[in-house]
Every structure is written in C-alpha cells, then in structure tokens.
Design a protein around this motif. Structure first.
Motif: not given
Length: 1312
Positions: A427-439
């Motif tokens: 899940y890092g291809d589009m948004y940089g790879g962070d796993l923040s639930l809120e984001k």
C-alpha cells in the motif's frame, strides 16, 4: 580351461562370506599373498580374458575372502589390476558390439560378469581393510622414539604411512569405471532380462554401498559419481524398480541420505530427462503412513521432500495432490515437511495460492513446531514480488490470532511475520507507504465521496442526454415537415420585397438542414466518448476505493493485535521480547497509531539484566537493554539524511521533550535511567543540551508541557553529569522559581527536582560512612527562592507536589535545613491562623478545585462556614465575632509540617552517619599517631575496637532518643504543637469537611506516626479508623502506603493490627486494592509482618478481574514460594478461607486458584495428604468434600509413601465417596499413582484400593438412598398427621356458633 560362473548364484552366495566356497582357495594367513597376487595380476595384465581361468579367478576370490589379512599395499595393487583389466574388457566389448555377429558380442558376457563380481566384492571388502589400517596406524610414531635413529624411524613411519590403505581416494576412479561399464549395450550381451538385471545390480551395488557412509558422501566428487552410476543405470538399463526400492530403503535406514537422494532424483530429471523414478517415489511416500511414535523415519522422509521440492519443484507439483494428505499425518515432521513443500512450490512457481486456506489451518496444529514452521514458510513467501492483498490479509489475521499461542516459539514466529508484512506491504505505491489509520480513513472517504458524486452525475447526465436527443430528433422532424411551407412563403415574399425575402429564408433553410445531419452525429459521438472516459474514471476510482478498503482492513487487523504485542514485551523469553521490540520500532516508523504505546511500554525494559544467550537457531541474541537503546536511538536520536545540523539538533531536542508528554511516574523513572545511560555513553550532543536550555529559558510564551519537558530531560541528564545543572543555577532560579514557576507550579516542581541533582547521584553503600553529597550555606539564594516559592499565595492543588520537592531540595542541599523549615512553618502558621478582613469573601468566590467539599457526609453548609469551625473550636465566641481562617492555608500548613517531620528523620540519620564518620576519623588519627610503637598486642587492639563500637552505639542511641522523645514531645520542639492539631483535624470529620484539608491532614498524620513509637502507639488506631470509614479513595490509598512506612519503622505495632490492612484487598477502588496488595507483598516478603492466616485474601486476588491485580498476586506467590515452606505452612488456612465461611469463593474460582498455588508444592506431599484426609472428618458440607478431594488430586503422588498415606486415611473419607465429584477426584488420583508407579512393582495394592473405593461408593449411595426414603416417609407421616389434626379441629368447631369478637380480640392481641 573355462569355469562355470552364474552371476546371480554367486551374488547370492556372497551374502554369507565365511561359508562362501572357493574350489582352489588359497589362505593368505598361511601363504604369502605377494606371489599369488603377482601371478594373477600378471595374467590379467597380459590378457583381460584370463580372468576366466579358474585358478586366476580363485586367487582374487581367496584374497578378497581373507581381505582382513591382506596388507593395504596388496589391496591397492589388486584394485589397480582389476580396474585396468575391467576397463580393457569394457573397451573390447564396446568395439565388438559394433559387429553384427551376436556370438562375438556374447563372448564378453562371462569376463564382464566376473570383473563386475570382483569389483562389487572389493568395494565391500575395502571397508575392512580400511578399519585394520586405522588400528595399525598409531604404533608408527612410537618406533620413531630413538636417540640418533629418530630420523630413520621417521622415514620408516612415512613409508608405512605411504603404504597405508586409502580407499576414499580410490572410490571416484572405481565408480567412474562402473559408469563406463554402464555405457555398454547390455541388451546385445545379455539376452534375458534376469541376467541383464543381475549384471546391472552387480554394478550399482558398489554405488549404494558407498552411499551408506556419511563420511564418503560429504565429498563432492564421490557424491556426484554415485549419482551418475544410479542415473545411468535407471536411464539406459531398466534399473527403475530396483533403484526405487534401494532409495526408499536408504531413506528409511540412513538419515544422511535424505538430501543426497533428492539431489540424485533432481539430476536424473533435469540432466537425464527421466522424471518417472521421482514420481514413483513421491507416490510411494504419499501412500505411506507414519506413526506419531516413530521419529527417525518421518524426519528422513520430510527432509527428502523439502529438498526435492527445492531442487525439482515441478516434479513435486505433479504429485502434490497425493502428498497433501500428509498434512493430516500423525507424525508432526511430515506435517512440517508438507507445509515447507507447499511454501517452496508457491515461492518457486507462484502457484497453489488456492492451498493457502488449508495451509493457514495448520496454524492451529497440535504441534508447536508445525505452527512455527507455517509462519517461517509464509515469511519466505512474502519476499515474492506479488501483491496478493487478500492472501496477505488472511495471513495477518492468522498471525494476530496466534499471538495468544501458549508456545513462545510460535508467538515469536507470528511477531516476525507481522514485521515482514509491514515491511513488504503493497500500500505504498500511491501515498508513500505510511499506515496511519486516520490518514487512510480520510483517503477512503475522499475517494468514496468522489465516486458517489461521479456516479450520481453520470446518472443525471444520461437522463439529460436522452432528453436532449429526443428534442433534437423532434426538431429535425418538425423542420423537415415545414420545409415545403418555407418554400411557398419564399415565393410569395419575392413578389413583395425581393431583397429582404431572398436573404432571410435561404440561411434558415441551410441552418435547418445542417442541424438535422451534422449536429446529431457529433452529439452522439461526443456522448460515446464522454461515456467511455467517465466509465474509465469510475473504474479507476472504484479500484482506488478498493485499494483504500484493503489497506484499512490490514491496518485495523494490526491495530487489533497491539494489545497482545504489548504484553509480549513482558515475556520471560528473550527472543520473543526482542522480536516484539523490533515490531514496535517498525510499526512506529510506519506511523501505526498504537505503536507509540508499545514504544513507551518498551521503556521499562531498561531495567532488564542483559545476559548473553543464543536462540534456537544458534544465533547469539543481543541484550534486551542494548537493543532498547538501539531502537530509541534509531527512532529519536539518529540524524536524518538531507537535514541541516541545526534542524537535526532541533528535531532531537523536540523528540526528547515529547517523550515526557503525558508520561506516568513509572515511565519517567525508566526514561530517567535510559537518559542517564545514554549520557554516560556520550550519545547526547552538547548542542542538544544547549537547545533544551534555550527552550526552558525562552522569554516568549511556550506551551507549558514543552518548558516542563525541557527541565525534566535536563534533570535526567544531570544524573550522569552534574555540571549540566551546576552551570545554569541562575537560569533555574530565574525561570523555574521565578514568574514562570509561580505561574506553573508543575514547572517549579521539576525545577526543584533538577536542583536536587546538584547533590550528585552517588548511591549510599550499606555500612559505609562516606558521604559524597554537596551541602550549601543557608544564605545561598537557592534557599531564599525556595522559601518564597513555597510561601507564595496560591490556591492550586499543584502546590502540594511543588512544596514536597522544594522541601526535599532544602534537606538535600542545605547544611542546616531545620533553620529554614522552622521559619517556613512559623510563617505558614501565621498566615493560616490570621484573621481575614472580609469573612464573606470565601463564600462569594469559592474555589471549586481547592475548596472541594464532600457532599456525602452531612447536609451541605455554606462554604464560608466550613473553615470557621476548622481550628480553635474551643475558643468560640459569639457568632458575630467568630475567627475566620482560610481552609486552604491550613491544608498547606499541615502538609508542610508533616513533610518536614518525615524529612527530618532522614536528616537525623545523615547527622548520625556524619558523627560516626568524624569519630572514625579521629580514632584513625589516634592509631596513626601511635604507629611508632610496636605492633602491640591483639588484646589492646580488641579493646580499642570495642571502645569504638560502644561509642557508635552511644551515637545511635542519642539520635534515636532525639527522634523518639524530642521531635514530637520536646519542650523546644516546634513540631510538638502540631501533633494534637493533626489528631483533632483527623478525628473530627464532621467538623472538617473539606476534602483537601482532610487529605493533607491524614497524610501528615501518617508521617507523624513514623517519627515516634510513642506517638504511633497512642494514635495508630485513629489511622485504621479513617481507613475503614473514609469515602475518599485517595485518602484510603495514601493511608495504605503510609501503613507500609509505619511498618518499616515500628513493625510490631502494625503486625498486631495487620487484619485491618488486609481489608484493603476487598476495597471497591482499584488503586486502593492495588496499593494494598503491593504494600502487603513488600511487608510479607521482607519479613516485616507475619502471615497469620490471612494469606487466603491474597489468594483471592489471583482470580481478580483486573489483570494488573492478578499479575501482582501471581508474582507475590511466586516470590513467596522461594521462602522456606512459606506456602506449605499456610496452605491449610488458604484452603479453609476460600472454601468455607462468608469469604468463600465460587467453586470454579477455588479450583483455578488452588491449581496455581499447588504448582509450587514440590516436597512434603505425604504430610499434606495426611492433613487433607483428616479434614474430611470435620467437614459436613459436600462443597468442602469436593474442594478437599480436588486439592488432593493436584498432588503428584510420585512416591509410594504419599499413596500409602492416602490409603491409610480411608476412614476419614469413605463415607463421602457417594458424592460424584469426590469419587471422580479419587479416580484421577488412582490413575496418576498408576502412571507414576515403578514398572517392576505389582498393581496389587492399587487394585485393592480401587475395589475398596468402588465398594464404599456403592455402600454410600445405598445409605443416601435409604436416608432419602426415610425422610420421605417421615414427611408423608407428618403431612398425614397434620391433615388429621385439621379435620379434628374442624369437627370440634362445627357445633358452636362462630363469634367475630374473639377474632378481633385475637387480632388485636396479635398486633399488641
């Protein structure tokens, strides 16, 4: 002369070598084998056909039969000759095989068979020669021990060594020749299959024989030649069936051949294009069944399968449908193998994703080895460049569920794969790879709204387009229909006005025709293009929404496992703790929301004792504490790339300050230790410290927590380096004890803590008189600032924490802290008891926080009247002239008085140590002065030591007398005035209703009890009374902690009233309950109070609903079990307490509690059996019978004595066996006794005991049935008698008229 030779018969006869018959046998033991061998070698060297000569053939057979008597040199010579002749014969056979004459080719049959037979025999005999050579080797160096002849001896030893037999060097050449023989066209030489098979078997047997040696198979050259022999035989000579049998036997009996045989089959399939043998072996293995008791066989087959799946995955893939049945095998090594095989196939071929469900079901396998192997295999699979979102989610759920597994290796594997899942998440291809639930929730909402908006817009657009199209078509039809009319009008208009009429209709006509042809096509094509474009956009948005949904599922699953992962940080398994730490480090970097809690929880591991250890795979594990420091350094202190130094410093300082936000006292303590270690190791740069000082002393307004965090960190760092604080004392006084500190009392409190670091952090060594602390003159501005800060008017509850640390600082740094505290107490007393100018002011503006009044005790009164009766209640005058004081000022005074009292005790201990140190130095100087004398006598030295000891005792007694009689009772003591005041305030809750005042007074009263045993003896009952009656949980909690301190000072007083302390374990407030348990744990384990039957209350906490309480209770019993017989001695009281009376617990709770306690009972079980059996005699309740029987069943019954005691106690429990639960427990005991019994002891006694149990159970059941029948008959007779008496009364009452007056009188009498 030719010899008759049948290869099959000879091979059969060779099975029994001692009885093998040789017509012309020559015994090497009686004759020198040299000439015989020379004769045979010369013959076959001349012509390889000479082997058919019976005499020559028998010479070779005789030497091989007696090979143990033949020297290694002769064996080597014989092998060379045989191989040379055999090679010549093979070459001749290959040449003649090109001839068409069959007889010429078949002439080579017998020589080839004879040579093959001799080589086969030689390979078996070579082992014996090798063994003999090893035995003869050691004497060689012994002969070399001669003076001058050493050189000669050495040369002879070297010659001997050169003559020694080295079979391993000859193996490759021998097998190479066999490979050459296998290139023969055997179908022309051996016409019948049995003869050909016998020859091939004779050639391949040496290869199998060599393979049986693990040492030989370690050599690459030997191993490859063995593979080549087998492959050639299988490929060209129909050796498949025989090879299958041999390989299966090799796997069963030789563990070291598991992986070589897999390699051999892989080479056969790849290089020789013959995969059938591998398929047959896999099918045979799939059809085998393995027992759970068999460990050797399954382990060999499992290693074979794993290696074969790695070497030749496609071959295994063809048979996987058969092999997968072994997932349900009884043998766990086979289940592990299939798990690993499936993993290899997925990894190598990216297939079998459909097997993932059955694969993940193995995470519930009975064997922990299989469960951990599943996760290890899945971890390798995650390295594949495949997204697999659904499969990854299933793996994540399985791993999170496994975090509760009972095996630490499985939990560690689950944590490890969770780390891998995060590191490789897709899940890092589009948004940089962070796993923040809120984001991710925001992203999901964004795409969801856009998709709904577009879908809604398309629906409206479709409707609108359809309407537009209909309008266009209707307009076209109307214009076509009106075309004729337009033409007619054109004709009439020409006559009227030629120019005008001719200009207007013509453009109209052209416009109408253009609208009807071109516009419709353009609109349609435009709509199609827009629809296609919008469809693509909708599809893209739908995929992005699905992408976000999958990411959210993954994140939420990880967040759901954080609770268990946090608990694993406290595991006793070091590898598991290290893996959990790595998980939280990675999760924090990927911005998982709950990771910060785990990072904070990790802080407590700083107290872990680092011992070197190794994991199961043999790797050395890093220490927990060093790993913790490494994690924190990576997260908070390591510089980031592409950042300027100034920004790096700001970032590190900011990170350090943020570590203090919302931190508990325990977290701050652990953080302090970590900062101290890092400062000692030089990991904190000086620029970072300067930045922290800048934040602390910034003149502009900052968030309070930021400035507080800066001074907290600076105080922690000063533990290691005192100059951090000593160089900035002026800043501390200006900021922390200046306007900023008075506005923020918490900042002032931490400033006082930082000032205490000026005293250093050297710990006092027990028994040492050395004092390295720094003391200052009382004129120092620090003390004036501290006093001003305490006396500064304030109405915040934070003042109490600040005042406590300020007084601690005064006593830590001042040479005469009593002088300053004397003035401080007097000033606060004047302020507290001063008349207020406007008595009504407190009532007009009550302070909600500080003037909080309990609403539970009595009807509420105006706040202004509460302080009017809080002090000097005996000096009341008229209501108009009543003295009014401030209740918060009185609370401050009482708090300071109590804390000064407790700190003065500590100060007196320092004074005592200082006096003893001065005395010791003086005596040492006197001894040195008398050093000119002789050594002196021992008697004089002993007398001197005795005098010094007496002097120290006098000092101790003097200080104890000051503490006992002067502090609270001395004529000159200021504290004497406040003891009665504290007793009065604490003893009059109906007068002093202010909660803050009561809390401060109770705390100070508790501290006064620690000062003097006389005061404690007089007033300790009041403290217990407050503990019993107070409704404020904070007060009760403080009292419990204070009682622990009082017990340290005067243990006998608390020991007499320990029952009152145990009542806190039943308190409804969690904090009170926890503090009570901790205090009792401390007091009991340190021997300060004796356990007098109250251990049952502690045992109740084992099954408490709150996890922290139950964990503390388990820790207590674990530590108590290390004391001598502590649990054993109190066991009867615990059982009684939990089983009978008002304090008894539920039966299931009793069982789980006793199961834990009995886990610490390892010895003296015979006495426990005897005591428990005797308890049956005194118990009447079936519940007690069941409880006692359950406790008996928890004992191991490993010794005959314990069983004997149980049988001897039959008289006490035989009449209770009719109770089902009791009999079941005794049946369990009987089973346990039988399993622990020695194999050579008969079962007679236990069988007899079983029959007696059955008999008494039957008899008891009959007695119970008889009693029930008797009771039933009694009840029936009673009912019958009651009915008879009622009928009799009715009959007697019928003749007389009924009067209502007596009934009324009876009713009246009844009420009277």
């Amino acid at each position: 002369m030719d010899v008759s030779f049948e290869l099959q018969d000879e091979l059969q006869a060779l099975q029994d070598i001692p009885n093998y018959d040789i017509p012309n046998e020559r015994d090497p033991n009686s004759n020198d084998p040299g000439p015989l061998l020379q004769q045979a070698v010369g013959a076959i060297a001349h012509s390889s056909e000479e082997i058919t000569d019976p005499e020559i053939f028998d010479i070779f057979r005789s030497l091989l039969k007696h090979s143990d008597a033949v020297a290694g040199a002769y064996m080597s010579k014989m092998l060379d000759a045989l191989l040379s002749a055999f090679g010549a014969q093979i070459d001749a056979a290959i040449r003649d095989s090109k001839e068409e004459d069959q007889q010429i080719v078949m002439a080579h049959k017998m020589p080839l068979e004879m040579y093959a037979f001799l080589v086969n025999w030689f390979v078996g005999a070579a082992e014996k020669v090798k063994a003999m050579g090893e035995e003869d080797a050691p004497p060689a160096p012994v002969k070399a021990r001669r003076g001058r002849g050493a050189k000669s001896g050495t040369s002879r030893a070297a010659a001997k060594k050169a003559e020694q037999w080295t079979w391993i060097d000859q193996i490759p050449g021998t097998l190479e020749l066999i490979c050459k023989a296998l290139k023969l066209k055997t179908h022309r030489i051996w016409v019948t299959s049995p003869e050909r098979d016998a020859f091939i078997t004779c050639l391949t047997r040496p290869a199998y024989h060599v393979a049986e040696s693990e040492q030989y198979m370690k050599t690459q050259n030997v191993r490859m030649h063995v593979y080549k022999v087998i492959c050639l035989a299988v490929k060209h000579h129909g050796h498949t069936l025989a090879a299958q049998i041999n390989i299966m036997q090799s796997l069963q009996y030789y563990e070291h051949l598991s992986e070589p045989m897999a390699e051999c089959l892989s080479i056969l399939a790849k290089e020789f294009d013959h995969a059938q043998l591998g398929d047959e072996i896999l099918r045979e293995i799939a059809g085998k069944s393995f027992s759970a008791q068999d460990t050797k066989g399954p382990r060999a087959f499992s290693r074979f399968l794993v290696r074969f799946s790695e070497e030749s995955p496609r071959s295994v893939l063809k048979q996987i449908s058969l092999l997968i049945d072994h997932l349900d095998s009884e043998s766990y090594p086979m289940r592990m193998a299939i798990v690993e095989v499936i993993g290899s196939l997925i990894r190598e071929l990216a297939t079998l994703m459909g097997c993932l469900n059955s694969f993940l079901s193995r995470t519930l396998d009975l064997s922990s080895y299989v469960r951990s192997k599943v996760f290890a295999t899945l971890s390798k699979m995650l390295d594949l460049p495949l997204r697999l979102p659904e499969q990854r989610l299933r793996i994540t759920r399985a791993a999170v569920d496994t975090l509760e597994d009972k095996a630490s290796t499985v939990r560690k594997a689950a944590v490890s794969i969770l780390v891998k899942l995060i590191l490789t998440h897709p899940y890092g291809d589009m948004y940089g790879g962070d796993l923040s639930l809120e984001k991710w929730e925001e992203r999901y909402k964004t795409w969801k709204d856009k998709l709904e908006e577009m879908e809604g817009g398309i629906g409206k657009a479709v409707e609108r387009d359809q309407n537009d199209k209909e309008e266009v078509e209707s307009n076209v039809e109307e214009e076509d229909a009106d075309e004729d009319e337009d033409t007619e009008m054109e004709d009439t208009d020409v006559n009227d006005d030629g120019d005008a009429s001719s200009n207007k209709p013509k453009p109209k006509k052209k416009k109408a025709s253009r609208k009807s042809t071109v516009d419709v096509t353009a609109i349609v094509s435009e709509q199609e293009a827009l629809a296609a474009l919008e469809t693509n956009e909708i599809l893209a948005m739908g995929l992005r929404k699905k992408y976000c949904t999958e990411a959210l599922d993954f994140i939420r699953t990880l967040e759901g496992g954080m609770v268990w992962l946090t608990q694993l940080l406290g595991s006793t398994n070091k590898a598991e703790v290290l893996e959990s730490m790595e998980f939280f480090r990675v999760a924090f970097e990927y911005q998982l929301a709950s990771a910060e809690k785990g990072i904070k929880r990790m802080l407590h591991l700083i107290w872990h004792k680092d011992n070197s250890s190794t994991s199961e795979d043999g790797k050395e594990l890093k220490g927990v504490r060093s790993r913790l420091l490494e994690c924190y350094r990576m997260l908070y202190f390591d510089p980031l790339p592409d950042m300027e130094p100034k920004q790096q410093v700001n970032r590190i300082a900011k990170n350090m300050i943020e570590l203090t936000y919302e931190a508990t006292l325990a977290e701050l303590t652990s953080l302090e230790e970590m900062m101290r270690i890092m400062m000692e190791d030089g990991r904190i740069h000086h620029d970072v410290i300067n930045k922290l000082w800048q934040v602390y002393s910034a003149p502009q307004a900052l968030p309070r927590s930021q400035r507080r965090g800066a001074i907290i960190i600076l105080g922690m760092l000063a533990l290691s380096k005192r100059t951090i604080i000593s160089e900035k004392v002026d800043t501390l006084l200006k900021i922390g004890l200046g306007p900023f500190g008075k506005a923020d009392l918490t900042l002032a409190r931490y400033t006082c803590l930082a000032l205490q670091r000026l005293n250093g952090s050297a710990k006092k060594v027990k028994g040492s008189l050395l004092d390295k602390s720094l003391r200052m003159e009382m004129e120092n501005p620090i003390f004036r600032k501290l006093q001003n800060t305490i006396e500064h008017p304030c109405r915040s509850k934070d003042w109490f924490g600040m005042a406590e640390q300020a007084i601690n600082t005064i006593y830590a740094l001042g040479e005469h802290p009593d002088e300053l505290c004397n003035n401080l107490v007097k000033n606060l007393t004047r302020r507290a008891f001063a008349k207020q100018q406007n008595p009504e002011e407190p009532s007009s503006e009550p302070d909600i926080e500080t003037m909080e009044v309990d609403q539970e005790m009595e009807p509420p009164e105006p706040v202004s009247q509460a302080p009017s009766s809080t002090y000097l209640s005996t000096q009341q005058s008229s209501m108009s002239e009543k003295d009014l004081g401030d209740v918060f000022h009185l609370s401050q005074l009482l708090f300071v008085v109590g804390h000064v009292a407790i700190k003065h005790i500590v100060f007196l201990e320092l004074v005592e140590r200082e006096w003893k140190r001065q005395k010791d130095e003086k005596q040492l100087a006197e001894k040195l002065a008398a050093g000119g004398l002789p050594n002196g006598t021992n008697k004089e030295t002993e007398e001197l030591d005795q005098v010094a000891g007496n002097a120290e005792d006098e000092i101790g007694e003097r200080i104890a007398a000051v503490r006992e009689t002067e502090l609270l009772y001395g004529e000159q003591s200021l504290l004497k005035l406040y003891g009665p005041l504290l007793v009065h305030v604490c003893g009059s809750p109906h007068k002093f209703k202010n909660r803050t005042l009561r809390a401060a007074a109770t705390l100070s009263f508790s501290k006064f009890l620690c000062v003097s045993s006389q005061f404690c003896d007089q007033h300790h009952h009041l403290l217990f009374k407050i503990l019993e009656t107070s409704r404020d949980p904070n007060i009760r909690s403080n009292i419990v902690i204070a009682l622990g301190d009082v017990a340290v000072s005067f243990s006998n007083i608390i020991d007499e009233n320990s029952n009152e302390l145990y009542k806190g374990l039943s308190d409804g407030d969690l904090v009170v309950k926890k503090n009570t348990l901790m205090v009792l744990t401390h007091l009991i384990l340190n021997g300060m109070i004796k356990v007098k039957g109250q251990l049952g209350e502690m045992a109740k906490c084992l099954e408490d609903e709150e996890l922290r309480i139950s964990d503390l209770a388990k820790l207590f019993f674990k530590e108590l079990s290390t004391k001598d017989n502590a649990i054993y001695n109190n066991l009867p009281d615990v059982i009684s307490h939990l089983s009978t009376g008002d304090h008894a617990v539920e039966e299931e709770t009793f069982k789980s509690t006793m199961r834990y306690i009995f886990s610490f009972i390892e010895k003296a079980t015979e006495n426990i059996v005897e005591k428990l059996c005797q308890r049956f005699r005194l118990s009447e309740d079936p519940r007690q019978w069941r409880d006692i029987a359950f406790c008996l069943s928890l004992l191991p019954f490993k010794s005959e004595r314990s069983v004997k005691k149980l049988i001897e106690g039959m008289q006490f429990y035989r009449d209770k066996l009719h109770e089902e639960g009791v009999f079941d427990r005794f049946s369990e005991i009987l089973t346990k006794a039988r399993s622990n019994k020695s194999a050579n002891k008969p079962d007679t006694e236990l069988n007899e005991f079983e029959s007696i149990l059955d008999e008494h159970r039957r008899q008891g059941a009959e007695d119970q049935a008889f009693e029930k029948r008797v009771e039933g008959k009694k009840a029936a007779a009673k009912r019958k008698a009651t009915r008879r008496s009622v009928r009799k009364k009715v009959v007697e009452a019928e003749p007389e008229p009924t009067s209502h007056a007596p009934a009324t009188r009876d009713d009246d009498d009844m009420y009277v």
